[in-house]
Design a protein around this motif. Structure first.
Motif: not given
Ligand SMILES: Nc1ncnc2c1ncn2[C@@H]1O[C@H](COP(=O)(O)OP(=O)(O)O)[C@@H](O)[C@H]1O
Ligand SMILES: Nc1ncnc2c1ncn2[C@@H]1O[C@H](COP(=O)(O)OP(=O)(O)O)[C@@H](O)[C@H]1O
Ligand code: SF4
Ligand SMILES: [Mg+2]
Ligand SMILES: [Mg+2]
Lengths: 337, 322
Positions: B55-72
């Protein structure tokens, strides 16, 4: 359209509601027939009161707000009812008169602050022009008022900020500027449509607290349109729950939240995950809100309602008093059989 | 107790994006290259069969972590590894996005949308078996077998999210990365999708990496939570502990500001400041300019993520290490 004379308010100031909508209907004519987007909606907002208008997407919340502001886009049109702002009937005004009344008596705040701001002018210029347009103040006086407005909406270093352009503000600060603009002419009514939806929670909390403060201080009435029941719980005094173009329940916020009467409100409240305790499965209302061209007969909620009976698909239940709230459901009006 | 089996291990992962202006503009305007560290030294493990939320506010890096984990995205530093799956091979991962439109081709029939990964990965031998699997998946996510013939536009937003879940499941993943899967949906539909995801987790033994800005959804879904601020994890704890005894001042701020339907806070305006720009993060603890208990040290030294009370890890100079 109706051609009644403009009813001038003769009541004392305090008794005049900031907004009085009665029996409002809005339709969208199209080649395949006329779609009724708003069907017999009534609501009042007292000065200094925040009325929450809540419901899922497509319920008709924004169209209601736009109809009040006189900003319905063609072919959308008001097909019934009356709208009074500060005692003055506004739905029958000419475009020219309406533009005047809108600027002076009504302010608007939308989800995206950039729709209300001109990127080419400084925030100060936009505030000063709006103030002068509606008050005839001198440039200096308008400048002072602009400064005071920025201060009152909690923008730090307001003197420097007046000289900046919208893109130099963060999302939260931009929404504060829009609130200052909405307040510039000292309106009786503000329509705030999802004003915090694009903001992060900590900023959202600041903006809703600001709306409350301004409402208390200036006596402006606010229609707070949102899909977020949490925002309503923390900000509004009373709430109208909309479903498929109609108000299905209305009443004091705490009452509607803790003791909902209408099956849709009950389902909605139970579907929201709790911050306090955890359940295995959430209560769920199956299906989704009908499209306008496929609105069920009778009570539009009946295909999703666990209590629906034959009467529910045959006739539309009116909104009637049930204790301190009002609910539009046959269950409380002699049963669904 | 059974042994801890990790499905996912993220170890010291950072991601730097080059956000410089185009080369010519830089030369003309004499501007340097510009980098943003969207994710900094993030480490966590997700236990098999559980739900780990960020969790965290927008821009804190959540989606980037998700995309790193899925190899995007490729990591700039650090490692991401997967546990062993049911077949003895590394666990397969799939992603569910917020907007079902972006993962669903509008011109394809729903059956083909779901069949594509099955055909691509040759998970079934014949077309007949593939279509039988598609029908099975449609029923698993609460749609009808004959919906395979329809196009996405014939479905509501909630039904489209069911279609993208069916497609994600088609490649038989054991780890699902869900980036704001219900944020575009209405609450009554959100409840349907959350219930579906819970049921799938039980029935298929799925592991979730779940991302949301909505704390009540996160509380409902998760076993473990990581709170991110400006690219870093500032607190990590079991769900109950995080909600009842948050320790990092930012976690406390988040919990204090979410609208609470049951106990609404009708307080005067909280002066909580705004998140800083990731292009120019503050020195020391990135939260110090907004922190009510910041000390001198906080603006100078970056706190480490250390074991704190209970089963939490916290990155704050004011929280004692245990
Ligand atoms: N220009 C339009 N033409 C036809 N229908 C419209 C138009 N604008 C809105 N509607 C319909 O009116 C209904 C109410 O919309 P709206 O007030 O925007 O809902 P919300 O409660 O999400 O704010 C919706 O079903 C929407 O599709
Ligand atoms: N592809 C990209 N290129 C450049 N910057 C990016 C990219 N993706 C994300 N960022 C930046 O990285 C930071 C984290 O973004 P993101 O992971 O999307 O946050 P969240 O999902 O928490 O809102 C933001 O500052 C964002 O602008
Ligand atoms: S009128 Fe009938 S269908 Fe509508 S909410 Fe009441 S019981 Fe349900
Ligand atoms: Mg709307
Ligand atoms: Mg994101």
């Amino acid at each position: 359209m109706m051609a009644q004379p403009i009813a001038a308010s003769k009541e004392p100031e305090a008794a005049t509601p900031a907004l009085d909508v009665s029996g409002l209907s809005v339709e969208f004519p199209s080649r395949r027939g006329t779609l009724l987007a708003i069907d017999d909606v009534s609501m009042q907002i007292a000065p200094g009161e925040i009325l929450g208008v809540v419901g899922e997407s497509g319920a008709g919340k924004s169209i209601t707000g736009l109809a009040v502001l006189g900003l319905l886009e063609s072919p959308g049109r008001i097909s019934g009812g009356a709208i009074h702002v500060g005692g003055r009937r506004v739905d029958t005004l000419s475009e020219k008169e309406l533009t005047k009344v809108r600027g002076r008596e009504m302010g608007a705040i939308f989800q995206d602050p950039l729709t209300a701001l001109n990127p080419l002018f400084t925030v100060g210029k936009q505030l000063v022009e709006t103030i002068r347009l509606h008050s005839g103040m001198s440039k200096e006086a308008a400048n002072d008022r602009a400064l005071a407005l920025l201060q009152s909406v909690g923008i730090p270093a307001p003197r420097e900020r007046l000289r900046q352009y919208p893109h130099q503000f963060s999302g939260g600060m931009r929404q504060r500027v829009v609130i200052a603009l909405a307040l510039a002419a000292g309106p009786r009514l503000i329509i705030a449509d999802e004003p915090t939806t694009a903001l992060d929670v900590s900023i959202q909390a600041q903006i809703t607290a600001l709306l409350r403060k301004l409402c208390d201080e200036t006596g402006v009435g606010i229609m707070l349109v949102t899909h977020d029941m949490g925002v309503i719980a923390e900000t509004a005094d009373r709430v109208c729950v909309m479903y498929s173009g109609r108000v299905v329940e209305s009443g004091p916020v705490a009452e509607v939240i803790h003791n909902p009467q209408h099956p849709y409100t009950k389902g909605l409240m139970a579907a929201i995950p709790s911050l306090h305790d955890r359940v295995e499965t959430l209560a769920q209302i199956d299906g989704s809100m009908p499209r306008l061209n496929a609105r069920p007969t009778g009570c539009a909620f009946h295909p999703r309602c666990p209590h629906a009976g034959p009467k529910c698909s045959a006739a539309t239940p009116p909104l009637v008093s049930v204790g301190v709230t009002r609910s539009a459901c046959w269950l409380q009006q002699g049963g669904t059989q | 107790m059974t042994a801890y089996v990790p499905a996912l291990t993220v170890d010291g992962v950072s991601k730097v994006f080059d956000v410089s202006a185009p080369w010519l503009n830089r030369v003309i305007e004499r501007r340097p290259k510009l980098f943003v560290e969207a994710v900094s030294e993030v480490s966590f493990t997700v236990e098999k069969g559980t739900c780990f939320s960020i969790v965290g506010e927008s821009g804190c890096g959540k989606s980037t972590v998700a995309r790193l984990v899925t190899g995007l995205y490729k990591t700039t530093r650090g490692d991401i590894s997967f546990g062993t799956g049911a077949t003895g091979r590394p666990i397969r991962v799939q992603m569910i996005f917020q907007d079902p439109h972006s993962s669903v081709n509008p011109r394809w029939r729903v059956g083909d949308i779901i069949a594509e990964p099955i055909r691509e990965m040759k998970l079934r031998d014949t077309e007949k078996e593939t279509m039988a699997r598609v029908r099975e998946l449609l029923e698993t996510v609460g749609l009808g077998a004959d919906d395979a013939q329809k196009f996405p536009h014939e479905f509501s937003g909630g039904q489209r999210q069911r279609i993208s879940i069916a497609r994600a499941l088609a490649s038989e993943p054991e780890l699902l990365v869900c980036d704001e899967p219900t944020s575009a949906l209405d609450v009554s539909v959100q409840a349907q999708i959350l219930n579906l995801m819970r049921r799938l987790q039980d029935e298929l033994g799925l592991t979730y990496l779940f991302i949301s800005h909505d704390l009540s959804v996160v509380r409902h879904m998760s076993d473990h939570i990581a709170v991110m601020y400006l690219g870093r994890i500032v607190e990590q704890a079991p769900v109950e502990q995080l909600f009842t005894a948050p320790q990092h001042p930012y976690s406390k701020l988040l919990l204090a500001t979410i609208p609470d339907i049951q106990n609404p806070k009708r307080r005067v305006e909280a002066q909580t400041g705004e998140p800083p720009s990731p292009l120019n993060p503050p020195n020391g603890c990135a939260f110090h300019p907004r922190c009510p208990i910041a000390m001198e040290k906080c603006s100078k030294v970056m706190p480490e993520l250390l074991h704190a009370a209970g089963h939490a890890k916290v990155s704050c100079h004011a929280v004692a290490e245990v």
